[in-house]
Scaffold this active site. Structure first.
Site, PDB file in Angstrom:
ATOM      1  NE  ARG A 119      -0.325  38.991 -37.883  1.00 23.91           N
ATOM      2  CZ  ARG A 119      -0.968  37.965 -37.362  1.00 23.91           C
ATOM      3  NH1 ARG A 119      -0.667  37.537 -36.146  1.00 23.91           N
ATOM      4  NH2 ARG A 119      -1.927  37.352 -38.032  1.00 23.91           N
ATOM      5  CD  GLU A 122      -2.319  38.599 -47.907  1.00 20.79           C
ATOM      6  OE1 GLU A 122      -2.781  39.760 -48.075  1.00 20.79           O
ATOM      7  OE2 GLU A 122      -2.860  37.761 -47.173  1.00 20.79           O
ATOM      8  CG  ASN A 125      -2.795  30.255 -44.746  1.00 19.00           C
ATOM      9  OD1 ASN A 125      -3.470  30.021 -45.740  1.00 19.00           O
ATOM     10  ND2 ASN A 125      -2.334  31.464 -44.478  1.00 19.00           N
ATOM     11  CG  HIS A 160      -5.670  31.809 -50.336  1.00 16.46           C
ATOM     12  ND1 HIS A 160      -5.221  31.031 -49.285  1.00 16.46           N
ATOM     13  CD2 HIS A 160      -5.168  33.047 -50.118  1.00 16.46           C
ATOM     14  CE1 HIS A 160      -4.473  31.759 -48.484  1.00 16.46           C
ATOM     15  NE2 HIS A 160      -4.428  33.001 -48.959  1.00 16.46           N
ATOM     16  N   GLY A 161      -8.230  28.936 -50.095  1.00 13.28           N
ATOM     17  CA  GLY A 161      -8.239  27.947 -49.020  1.00 13.28           C
ATOM     18  C   GLY A 161      -6.915  27.949 -48.266  1.00 13.28           C
TER      19      GLY A 161
END
EC number: 5.4.2.11
Length: 210
Positions: free
Chosen positions: A115, A88, A16, A10-11
């Site tokens: 992470r 996600e 983000n 996705h953009g």
């Protein structure tokens, strides 16, 4: 045309942009994210590629990206399948937190482990291994058979769900996949043989991954 599979992350989303852990939370795309999706569609169109079916997650940032890409291709009416198996990675207690605030709360080393380790999940969340354990069975049962039948397939999803797929397709080790970053709105084109092996791979847009 060989068996065609195109992956696109996705953009850029609102979170983000704010440097927040997103996971299964559902922010929309930024203006930049919409433009990245348009650029992805234009890059696919410039290659002369079209699709028979598009798969996306249950989250709006991926669905919106999918819609914009297909609009650029003039293919808004093809079959679209949404499934949370492509969501996600769930960041659990980190979801909604600024990444710097998370480091302050748990320490930089611990957040880095969550992470960037393959199999250690954050509290209440998923590791990359756990993400792959839902993405890959869905891909192998629902998506790959359609690719191998000759259908041209687009998957619009997320950084970690797509890392799981690329790990399998490219036969990456756990160490290699941890170093892999997938840029927003940058299509990855795969041509597969009749057993699902990769014949050719091409990145259509070079964009820095975040």
């Amino acid at each position: 045309m060989p068996n065609l599979l195109v992956l696109v992350r996705h953009g850029q989303s609102e979170w983000n942009k704010k440097n927040l852990f997103t996971g299964w939370r559902d922010p929309g795309l930024t203006e930049q994210g919409m433009e990245e999706a348009r650029e992805a569609g234009q890059a696919i169109k410039a290659k002369g590629l079209v699709f028979d079916v598009a798969y996306t997650s249950a989250l709006s940032r991926a669905q919106e990206t999918n819609r914009i890409v297909l609009e650029e291709l003039g293919q808004g009416d093809i079959e679209i399948i949404e499934n949370e198996a492509l969501n996600e990675r769930d960041y659990g207690d980190l979801s909604g937190l600024n990444k710097d605030d998370a480091r302050e709360k748990w320490g930089e080393e611990q957040v880095h482990i969550w992470r960037r380790s393959y199999d250690i999940p954050p509290p209440g969340g998923e590791s990359l291994k756990m993400t792959a354990e839902r993405v890959l069975p869905y891909f192998e049962k629902e998506i790959l058979p359609r690719v191998l039948k000759g259908e041209r397939v687009l998957i619009a999803a997320h950084g970690n769900s797509l890392r799981s797929l690329v790990m399998q397709l490219d036969k990456l080790s756990q160490e290699q996949v941890l170093a892999l970053n997938i840029a927003t709105g940058a299509p990855i084109v795969y041509e597969l043989d009749d057993k699902g092996g990769v014949v050719r791979k091409e990145m259509l847009i070079e964009r820095e991954a975040h």
